[in-house]
Structures are given as structure tokens and as C-alpha cells.
Design an enzyme around this catalytic site. Structure first.
Site, mmCIF file in Angstrom:
data_model
loop_
_atom_site.group_PDB
_atom_site.id
_atom_site.type_symbol
_atom_site.label_atom_id
_atom_site.label_comp_id
_atom_site.label_asym_id
_atom_site.label_seq_id
_atom_site.Cartn_x
_atom_site.Cartn_y
_atom_site.Cartn_z
ATOM 1 N N HIS A 15 0.835 -1.207 0.000
ATOM 2 C CA HIS A 15 0.000 0.000 0.000
ATOM 3 C C HIS A 15 0.867 1.254 0.000
ATOM 4 O O HIS A 15 2.053 1.222 0.341
ATOM 5 C CB HIS A 15 -0.920 -0.001 1.228
ATOM 6 C CG HIS A 15 -0.158 0.007 2.537
ATOM 7 N ND1 HIS A 15 0.430 1.143 3.058
ATOM 8 C CD2 HIS A 15 0.115 -0.995 3.401
ATOM 9 C CE1 HIS A 15 1.023 0.850 4.197
ATOM 10 N NE2 HIS A 15 0.859 -0.436 4.434
ATOM 11 N N GLU A 84 -1.437 -6.958 8.250
ATOM 12 C CA GLU A 84 -0.091 -6.672 8.745
ATOM 13 C C GLU A 84 0.093 -7.286 10.132
ATOM 14 O O GLU A 84 -0.892 -7.587 10.836
ATOM 15 C CB GLU A 84 0.131 -5.151 8.785
ATOM 16 C CG GLU A 84 1.515 -4.707 9.246
ATOM 17 C CD GLU A 84 2.649 -5.205 8.343
ATOM 18 O OE1 GLU A 84 2.956 -6.420 8.418
ATOM 19 O OE2 GLU A 84 3.248 -4.381 7.612
#
Length: 208
Positions: A15, A84
Site C-alpha cells: 500500500h 499486517e
């Protein structure tokens, strides 16, 4: 007789910059900043075509994945295992703030991420196991296709570590993954078994 010969091309993209800038974000669900959107759009080329997109559920990945899947009219799959790593008590803090509040803990983590887990955080070995499980699921499910995976820096490090055989102790420190960085993995499956290789790993900034 079924044909078990296949080549799968998997692109991983981290990202872009989230709102709030550089900090230990982990499971904090911040969306992309305006700059983050620009970084992601700059990383996609006009010639890019995929058959499917797989994304982390976090906003900083998912919103871009939804937008791109709509543009290319292809399926989008959300994979919880590609979140994550959870940084526990460090989440939302900069490196400077962690050093101020927690002493040498950050240095201990970078030196030995397997042996030292942040307070209330997710052990690196557990993180690796879930990432590899989620990635391999879609590698099998989408075999023979061109796939884009929108995820996180830590996730990409675990995937590349698995593909390249990097020891877990070195997986965080051995690979740099800037915002909007792209990696390409090729998976060849035949009667002789499965062969996985890293074809490229680069930041779109290097192409300008």
C-alpha cells in the site's frame, strides 16, 4: 486426463502512504493519504492486466484494490490472513516515541524479531505462519492465472522469505519494501513438482 501443468504470475504491491504518516501501524486501520493514492496509481501501468485481485482487509489496501478491480472488471478476494503484523503497545507510535517509552525494546526487536515480541504484539512466527497460509491458499486457488496481491510491507517480507528460503530471523531486515513497491513471483507447476521464483522487486520511484 486433467492437465496439471500451469504457470501462475503473482504481483505483490505494498500500500501507499496512509494518513498519519510514518509510524508503527500494524492493525490500526488508517486509510491511504492523498499522497498514498498517488503512489498507488503511479505504480500501476496501462499495460497491467490481471485475472483477479487478492487484498488485505485493511482500508489502506482494500479501498485501492476495490477501485482497481472495478476498473479492470475482475474478481476481488479479501484475505484476512494477509493483515499486517500486530505491533501491540507500539501501534500508533513513531520509532522515536517507542524508544522514549520502551527503552531499547525496538532495537531488541530488529536484532532478534523471533526472540523478542513487542508488548501485547503478535509473535513473528505466528505472523509468518498465517501469511504463508493465506498466500499459498490463493496461489493454489488461482493457479494458472495472473494475480495482484495488495498488502503490507511485513506481509511481502514473509512471502518473499518463504519463496527464497530466507531464515525467519532475517526476513524483516533483509528486504526493503517502500510504499507502493512491487514484487513479481512466478509459480510453475508440473508433473515434476512446483518451482517458485522471484522475477522482480522494485519501487515505482526508481522508474521515474
Amino acid at each position: 486426463m486433467t492437465n496439471d501443468l500451469s504457470t501462475t504470475m503473482i504481483d505483490l504491491i505494498r500500500h501507499g502512504e496512509p494518513e498519519g504518516g510514518q509510524k508503527f501501524r500494524g492493525s490500526l486501520d488508517d486509510p491511504l493519504s492523498e499522497l498514498g493514492w498517488q503512489q498507488m496509481r503511479s505504480a500501476i501501468r496501462e499495460t497491467d492486466r490481471w485475472d483477479a485481485i487478492v487484498s488485505s482487509p485493511m482500508q489502506r489496501c482494500r479501498y485501492f484494490a476495490e477501485d482497481l478491480a472495478g476498473q479492470q472488471d475482475i474478481p476481488l478476494h479479501i484475505e484476512e490472513d494477509l493483515r499486517e503484523i500486530g505491533f501491540g503497545a507500539w501501534e500508533g507510535l513513531t520509532a522515536e516515541a517507542i524508544n522514549e517509552r520502551f527503552g531499547d525494546q525496538l532495537a531488541r526487536f530488529w536484532a532478534d524479531p523471533v526472540g523478542f515480541t513487542p508488548p501485547e504484539g503478535e509473535p513473528v512466527s505466528d505472523f509468518r505462519d498465517r501469511v504463508v497460509r493465506g498466500f499459498r491458499h490463493w496461489q493454489t486457488e488461482l493457479a494458472g492465472k495472473r494475480v495482484l496481491v495488495v498488502c503490507h510491507g511485513g506481509v511481502i517480507r514473509m512471502v518473499l522469505g518463504d519463496v527464497l528460503g530466507v531464515p525467519l530471523e532475517r526476513s524483516f531486515a533483509s528486504v526493503s519494501v517502500p510504499y507502493a513497491n512491487r514484487s513479481r513471483i512466478r509459480v510453475d507447476r508440473s508433473r515434476h513438482g512446483e518451482f517458485r521464483s522471484l522475477l522482480s522487486h522494485f519501487s515505482s520511484d526508481l522508474l521515474r
